[in-house]
Scaffold this motif. Structure first.
Motif, PDB file in Angstrom:
ATOM      1  N   LYS A  96       0.706  -1.456   0.161  1.00 17.71           N
ATOM      2  CA  LYS A  96      -0.012   0.025  -0.135  1.00 17.71           C
ATOM      3  C   LYS A  96       0.684   1.207   0.063  1.00 17.71           C
ATOM      4  O   LYS A  96       0.473   2.309  -0.647  1.00 17.71           O
ATOM      5  N   ARG A  97       2.134   1.273   0.764  1.00 13.87           N
ATOM      6  CA  ARG A  97       2.528   2.322   0.860  1.00 13.87           C
ATOM      7  C   ARG A  97       3.759   2.637  -0.367  1.00 13.87           C
ATOM      8  O   ARG A  97       4.279   3.621  -0.322  1.00 13.87           O
ATOM      9  N   SER A  98       3.763   1.763  -1.358  1.00 11.15           N
ATOM     10  CA  SER A  98       4.969   1.890  -2.386  1.00 11.15           C
ATOM     11  C   SER A  98       3.993   2.471  -3.366  1.00 11.15           C
ATOM     12  O   SER A  98       2.749   2.410  -3.493  1.00 11.15           O
ATOM     13  N   SER A  99       4.582   2.695  -4.656  1.00 10.93           N
ATOM     14  CA  SER A  99       3.813   3.333  -5.593  1.00 10.93           C
ATOM     15  C   SER A  99       3.265   2.483  -6.543  1.00 10.93           C
ATOM     16  O   SER A  99       3.648   1.352  -6.297  1.00 10.93           O
ATOM     17  N   VAL A 100       2.328   2.852  -7.365  1.00 14.21           N
ATOM     18  CA  VAL A 100       1.617   1.951  -8.100  1.00 14.21           C
ATOM     19  C   VAL A 100       2.698   1.347  -9.175  1.00 14.21           C
ATOM     20  O   VAL A 100       2.848  -0.073  -9.534  1.00 14.21           O
ATOM     21  N   LEU A 101       3.359   2.057  -9.608  1.00 17.30           N
ATOM     22  CA  LEU A 101       4.669   1.581 -10.559  1.00 17.30           C
ATOM     23  C   LEU A 101       5.350   0.565  -9.897  1.00 17.30           C
ATOM     24  O   LEU A 101       5.928  -0.577 -10.440  1.00 17.30           O
ATOM     25  N   THR A 102       6.129   0.880  -8.559  1.00 21.13           N
ATOM     26  CA  THR A 102       6.881  -0.045  -7.841  1.00 21.13           C
ATOM     27  C   THR A 102       5.925  -1.453  -7.814  1.00 21.13           C
ATOM     28  O   THR A 102       6.695  -2.374  -7.931  1.00 21.13           O
ATOM     29  N   ASN A 103       4.691  -1.436  -7.555  1.00 26.33           N
ATOM     30  CA  ASN A 103       3.968  -2.412  -7.372  1.00 26.33           C
ATOM     31  C   ASN A 103       3.959  -3.425  -8.670  1.00 26.33           C
ATOM     32  O   ASN A 103       4.142  -4.777  -8.612  1.00 26.33           O
ATOM     33  N   VAL A 104       3.945  -2.806  -9.652  1.00 29.70           N
ATOM     34  CA  VAL A 104       3.597  -3.549 -10.869  1.00 29.70           C
ATOM     35  C   VAL A 104       5.101  -4.033 -11.215  1.00 29.70           C
ATOM     36  O   VAL A 104       5.134  -5.163 -11.611  1.00 29.70           O
ATOM     37  N   LEU A 105       6.106  -3.302 -10.977  1.00 28.41           N
ATOM     38  CA  LEU A 105       7.639  -3.656 -11.310  1.00 28.41           C
ATOM     39  C   LEU A 105       7.814  -4.993 -10.434  1.00 28.41           C
ATOM     40  O   LEU A 105       8.705  -5.801 -10.954  1.00 28.41           O
ATOM     41  N   SER A 106       7.262  -5.127  -9.304  1.00 27.26           N
ATOM     42  CA  SER A 106       7.749  -5.991  -8.485  1.00 27.26           C
ATOM     43  C   SER A 106       7.289  -7.462  -9.095  1.00 27.26           C
ATOM     44  O   SER A 106       7.994  -8.481  -8.642  1.00 27.26           O
ATOM     45  N   GLY A 107       6.341  -7.589 -10.078  1.00 29.47           N
ATOM     46  CA  GLY A 107       6.063  -8.786 -10.869  1.00 29.47           C
ATOM     47  C   GLY A 107       7.264  -9.388 -11.572  1.00 29.47           C
ATOM     48  O   GLY A 107       7.148 -10.372 -12.005  1.00 29.47           O
ATOM     49  N   ARG A 108       8.163  -8.172 -11.665  1.00 33.56           N
ATOM     50  CA  ARG A 108       9.687  -8.635 -12.466  1.00 33.56           C
ATOM     51  C   ARG A 108      10.651  -9.233 -11.488  1.00 33.56           C
ATOM     52  O   ARG A 108      11.868  -9.558 -12.015  1.00 33.56           O
ATOM     53  N   LEU A 109      10.391  -9.128 -10.392  1.00 36.31           N
ATOM     54  CA  LEU A 109      11.395  -9.333  -9.473  1.00 36.31           C
ATOM     55  C   LEU A 109      12.230 -10.849  -9.537  1.00 36.31           C
ATOM     56  O   LEU A 109      13.348 -10.803  -9.314  1.00 36.31           O
ATOM     57  N   PRO A 140      -2.779   4.307 -16.857  1.00 36.08           N
ATOM     58  CA  PRO A 140      -1.375   4.646 -16.819  1.00 36.08           C
ATOM     59  C   PRO A 140      -1.035   6.043 -16.009  1.00 36.08           C
ATOM     60  O   PRO A 140       0.082   6.311 -15.532  1.00 36.08           O
ATOM     61  N   GLU A 141      -2.309   6.626 -15.869  1.00 33.33           N
ATOM     62  CA  GLU A 141      -2.091   8.110 -15.329  1.00 33.33           C
ATOM     63  C   GLU A 141      -1.798   7.997 -13.857  1.00 33.33           C
ATOM     64  O   GLU A 141      -1.319   8.875 -13.213  1.00 33.33           O
ATOM     65  N   GLN A 142      -2.093   6.823 -13.283  1.00 32.42           N
ATOM     66  CA  GLN A 142      -2.160   6.550 -12.035  1.00 32.42           C
ATOM     67  C   GLN A 142      -0.651   6.159 -11.308  1.00 32.42           C
ATOM     68  O   GLN A 142      -0.285   5.782 -10.160  1.00 32.42           O
ATOM     69  N   ALA A 143       0.348   5.887 -12.257  1.00 32.05           N
ATOM     70  CA  ALA A 143       1.714   5.264 -11.954  1.00 32.05           C
ATOM     71  C   ALA A 143       2.275   5.717 -10.792  1.00 32.05           C
ATOM     72  O   ALA A 143       3.066   5.088 -10.279  1.00 32.05           O
ATOM     73  N   TYR A 144       2.308   7.083 -10.522  1.00 33.37           N
ATOM     74  CA  TYR A 144       3.193   7.597  -9.426  1.00 33.37           C
ATOM     75  C   TYR A 144       2.267   7.828  -8.398  1.00 33.37           C
ATOM     76  O   TYR A 144       2.790   8.199  -7.275  1.00 33.37           O
ATOM     77  N   LYS A 145       1.304   7.401  -8.134  1.00 34.35           N
ATOM     78  CA  LYS A 145       0.364   7.535  -6.947  1.00 34.35           C
ATOM     79  C   LYS A 145       0.795   6.391  -6.107  1.00 34.35           C
ATOM     80  O   LYS A 145       1.288   5.293  -6.374  1.00 34.35           O
TER      81      LYS A 145
ATOM     82  N   GLN B 330      14.583 -10.254  -1.530  1.00 35.44           N
ATOM     83  CA  GLN B 330      13.427  -9.456  -2.398  1.00 35.44           C
ATOM     84  C   GLN B 330      12.171  -9.281  -1.779  1.00 35.44           C
ATOM     85  O   GLN B 330      11.677  -8.176  -1.655  1.00 35.44           O
ATOM     86  N   VAL B 331      11.815 -10.108  -1.107  1.00 34.35           N
ATOM     87  CA  VAL B 331      10.393  -9.969  -0.413  1.00 34.35           C
ATOM     88  C   VAL B 331      10.528  -9.282   0.934  1.00 34.35           C
ATOM     89  O   VAL B 331       9.558  -8.480   1.120  1.00 34.35           O
ATOM     90  N   ILE B 332      11.908  -9.350   1.516  1.00 38.35           N
ATOM     91  CA  ILE B 332      11.827  -8.194   2.762  1.00 38.35           C
ATOM     92  C   ILE B 332      12.027  -7.007   2.010  1.00 38.35           C
ATOM     93  O   ILE B 332      11.303  -5.759   2.483  1.00 38.35           O
ATOM     94  N   MET B 333      12.826  -6.614   0.943  1.00 35.98           N
ATOM     95  CA  MET B 333      12.896  -5.287   0.458  1.00 35.98           C
ATOM     96  C   MET B 333      11.633  -4.645  -0.116  1.00 35.98           C
ATOM     97  O   MET B 333      11.422  -3.624   0.045  1.00 35.98           O
ATOM     98  N   TYR B 334      10.786  -5.704  -0.696  1.00 32.23           N
ATOM     99  CA  TYR B 334       9.652  -5.003  -1.515  1.00 32.23           C
ATOM    100  C   TYR B 334       8.377  -5.207  -0.677  1.00 32.23           C
ATOM    101  O   TYR B 334       7.419  -4.280  -0.956  1.00 32.23           O
ATOM    102  N   GLY B 335       8.369  -6.432   0.065  1.00 31.21           N
ATOM    103  CA  GLY B 335       6.864  -6.655   0.765  1.00 31.21           C
ATOM    104  C   GLY B 335       6.880  -6.105   2.134  1.00 31.21           C
ATOM    105  O   GLY B 335       5.929  -5.795   2.786  1.00 31.21           O
ATOM    106  N   ILE B 336       8.332  -6.254   2.787  1.00 27.36           N
ATOM    107  CA  ILE B 336       8.116  -5.773   4.130  1.00 27.36           C
ATOM    108  C   ILE B 336       8.733  -4.235   4.459  1.00 27.36           C
ATOM    109  O   ILE B 336       8.024  -3.651   5.155  1.00 27.36           O
ATOM    110  N   ILE B 337       9.726  -4.005   3.931  1.00 24.07           N
ATOM    111  CA  ILE B 337      10.306  -2.843   4.441  1.00 24.07           C
ATOM    112  C   ILE B 337       9.496  -1.669   4.096  1.00 24.07           C
ATOM    113  O   ILE B 337       9.572  -0.706   4.957  1.00 24.07           O
ATOM    114  N   PRO B 338       8.584  -1.660   2.960  1.00 25.13           N
ATOM    115  CA  PRO B 338       7.838  -0.388   2.674  1.00 25.13           C
ATOM    116  C   PRO B 338       6.704  -0.395   3.919  1.00 25.13           C
ATOM    117  O   PRO B 338       6.290   0.849   4.284  1.00 25.13           O
TER     118      PRO B 338
END
Ligand SMILES: Nc1ncnc2c1ncn2[C@@H]1O[C@H](COP(=O)(O)OP(=O)(O)O)[C@@H](O)[C@H]1O
Ligand SMILES: [Mg+2]
Lengths: 256, 440
Positions: A96-109, A140-145, B330-338
């Protein structure tokens, strides 16, 4: 057609509370299929889905994904398998506290270099892809929210964009529309349908309403108390079958 | 239709993990009752006997006798009524045999007397597959979760214990107030004894201002170093001190050990550490002893605060990140730390604030800095120097207080996360506990 998932004699016992959540479940899911899991709450739908990518450790039985035994995979192999199985959730499960873009990018982890991702550094291509995924789900306009500034429907779209980033072979959805209003629910289901038809992604989704299952599902698998009570096409579910799945007192309701 | 259950489900084999858990709860119920009754014992004995013999009057009875009586009373309380422990932990006694008449009365009595001596306390392993401790099994009873038993009408003595305890506590309180009143009056009648001190305070010696300022810097630096090193150790440590992140046998063991050590460390106050450390690192190194003392306490305190925050994170996003094929780091970095970064910062600032305040006190027992000097001046009754030093400390503490409040406000209101107020609230109560509580 080829099998994508083969589940054999799957058992899950939750030690805490001694719950038998899945009792000897066996089935196969074919490549390109749109499978809907039905059942009352507590029937084991979430458990079944989470056993497939081993977010929950099965107690016994085998799960084979595209010829590879998930249940015997090492943690490294498991991570590689998980990259190909995307998942979306009832409560969206965005950070919740990360940006929308970061959330989408995490699919790439699963694909990126861990050291680079540790300092939140993604390749230009990944960021472009993430924007493309957001465009595809229409926000797309929500990316940085921040993710928690979005409405429920928008959050689920971010969930779908995160799944798209994985370029998955399988999409698992655990009651993806239960927290949404009917109109939004249909738009989300249509994205799943589109992924299934245009990107050849196999979809396994649990749903609450039979009407949604009839509308989107090619095949239905119904669970009751951790056992399969029905397997077949939506058309085969008549009044009698319905009562078997949902109990004697249930009435079918329509979601338009 | 008969169901065929998977082998191993609800088997008759003893489930030791489950039994241990139930046993622990039984012990907890028992200890709660013992604590209640022992407290009552002390209150009554204190209230009943004149104040010149003091609070320690309960010790005129040998301690083992007191414990024995209290334990037997707890047994009676549990077997005949609804004890505080049972009430708090939601346990009810259920008869497995005929529950009426003289025979039942005898069985209750038997249970009560057996309870304190039952393997409940020494041999948790003497149980059947379904955990039933000896005192229950032999007397034909069973304790069940309160929700499983439908209470029949309960007689008065099963309900009014709490009322009785409250009344007794009130009586004891009233009696003790009456006895100490004489001393309270002195506070107002003998004020003139302080005339000399007041005269000196009214005439501060500003000459020590510069020297005091330097010493204050030493004190602030001590607090800063202790906080900084505290963060470095506490952040990683908090991950193994959080219950939800330490699964499995090894994890649980590490968790238990770390949490245990931390609570021991936390219970030893920094000024005690200083006294030990001054001997250890030699007196010439006073500020060093002060830093280490504050550091140890900071680590213990911060780790607990951090870990509790970790325990309340939303598991959903963590699960989602894991499902993408991300590695553990990565789970810690992206899922927990924020989810934890802001609370962590907030806790850290708050701890720095505390360290500034504590560092003067740590100085007083030899930990260097302005506190040490202050105590020296007070020893030689030079209150005109002392008052200047105290003003310096006051200014520093006030500045730190304001600064930390501002910073934390910024961090907390900088987000619209609805989960935030709860920890902000917790922080506030923690701070007031520490400021006004029994710490110093
Ligand atoms: N972590 C858990 N611990 C113990 N029991 C659980 C846990 N998760 C689910 N269960 C139990 O397993 C059964 C199946 O749950 P679930 O798979 O969540 O069903 P559904 O998704 O169909 O509502 C339920 O009886 C539920 O109470
Ligand atoms: Mg579910």
């Amino acid at each position: 057609m080829e099998d994508l998932i083969r589940i054999e004699n799957l058992v899950k016992i939750y030690e805490r509370g001694e719950v038998l959540a899945l009792n000897d479940v066996s089935t196969t899911v074919q490549k390109g299929e749109f499978l809907v899991l039905l059942g009352l709450s507590g029937s084991g739908k979430s458990t079944l889905l989470r056993c497939i990518n081993r977010l929950i450790e099965p107690t016994a039985g085998t799960i084979v994904f595209d010829g590879k035994d998930v249940t015997k995979a090492s943690s490294r192999q498991l991570r590689h398998l998980r990259r190909r199985m995307a998942m979306i959730f009832q409560q969206f499960n965005l950070v919740k506290r990360s940006s929308v873009l970061t959330n989408v990018l995490s699919g790439r982890l699963g694909y990126v270099n861990p050291a680079a991702s540790a300092i939140h550094k993604f390749a230009k291509q990944d960021i472009a892809d993430a924007m493309a995924c957001l465009e595809r789900v229409g926000i797309p306009e929500q990316a940085y929210k921040r993710a928690d500034e979005l409405s429920g429907g928008q959050q689920q779209r971010v969930g779908i964009a995160r799944a798209l980033m994985q370029q998955p072979d399988l999409l698992m959805a655990d009651e993806p529309v239960s927290a949404l209003d009917p109109a939004t629910a249909h738009s989300i289901m249509q994205y799943l349908e589109q992924m299934n038809q245009e990107d050849d992604v196999t979809v396994v989704t649990s749903l609450h309403f039979l009407s949604l299952a009839r509308r989107y599902g090619a095949r239905i698998l119904a669970l009751k108390d951790g056992e399969i009570v029905f397997e077949g096409s939506p058309a085969e579910i008549d009044k009698v079958k319905f009562k078997e799945i949902y109990g004697e007192d249930a009435e079918e309701v329509e979601v338009r | 239709m008969t169901k065929t259950y998977h082998a191993g489900f609800m088997s008759d084999k003893p489930n030791w993990g489950q039994a241990l858990k139930l046993w622990r709860r039984d012990v907890l119920v028992f200890l709660t009752d013992v604590a209640c009754l022992a407290g009552l014992w002390m209150l009554i004995t204190y209230a009943a006997i004149s104040p010149d013999r003091g609070v320690l009057v309960f010790l005129t009875v040998p301690w083992w006798l007191m414990l024995l009586v209290v334990a037997v009373l707890a047994g009676l309380w549990q077997s005949f009524g609804l004890s505080s422990g049972m009430k708090l932990l939601g346990r009810r006694l259920k008869a497995t045999q005929d529950a009426s008449g003289a025979a039942a009365f005898a069985r209750r009595l038997f249970r009560a007397l057996l309870l304190p001596f039952s393997p409940l306390l020494v041999l948790p392993v003497l149980v059947t597959a379904r955990y039933v401790p000896i005192h229950d099994r032999w007397s034909g009873f069973e304790t069940q979760s309160a929700t499983e038993v439908v209470d029949p009408k309960s007689p008065w003595y099963r309900r009014s214990w709490a009322v009785a305890i409250a009344l007794l506590a009130l009586t004891a309180f009233a009696v003790s107030v009456i006895f100490t009143r004489v001393n309270l009056v002195k506070l107002f009648t003998e004020f003139d004894n302080t005339a000399n001190i007041r005269a000196q305070i009214a005439n501060p010696n500003w000459g020590v201002l510069f020297e005091g300022g330097q010493l204050l810097l030493v004190t602030l630096f001590m607090a800063f170093m202790a906080t900084l090193f505290g963060i470095i150790v506490a952040v990683p440590l908090s991950f193994v001190a959080a219950r939800n992140l330490t699964q499995g046998l090894v994890g649980r063991a590490v968790y238990t050990i770390v949490r245990g050590i931390l609570s021991i460390l936390r219970s030893i106050q920094p000024f005690i550490w200083v006294i030990v450390l001054i001997v250890w690192v030699k007196a010439g190194n006073a500020p060093m002893a002060g830093v280490i003392a504050l550091f140890i306490h900071s680590v213990a305190d911060l780790t607990k605060l951090y870990a509790e925050r970790l325990e309340s994170i939303d598991p959903g996003p963590v699960e989602a990140i894991r499902a993408t094929g991300a590695s553990q780091s990565q789970v810690i970095m992206y899922g927990i730390i924020p989810q934890i970064i802001n609370p962590y910062m907030s806790f850290t600032i708050y701890r720095w604030d505390i360290n500034v305040r504590m560092s003067t006190i740590v100085g007083m027992v030899g930990g260097g800095g302005i506190g040490q000097r202050l105590l020296q001046e007070m020893r030689v009754s030079d209150y005109s120097d002392a008052v200047v030093l105290m003003m310096l400390i006051m200014v520093a503490v006030w500045a730190m207080d304001t600064l930390s409040a501002r910073l934390r406000e910024r961090i907390e209101t900088g987000s619209s996360n609805p989960a935030l107020p709860s920890y902000a609230l917790k922080l506030k109560t923690e701070i007031s506990n520490r400021t006004f509580g029994s710490r110093w």
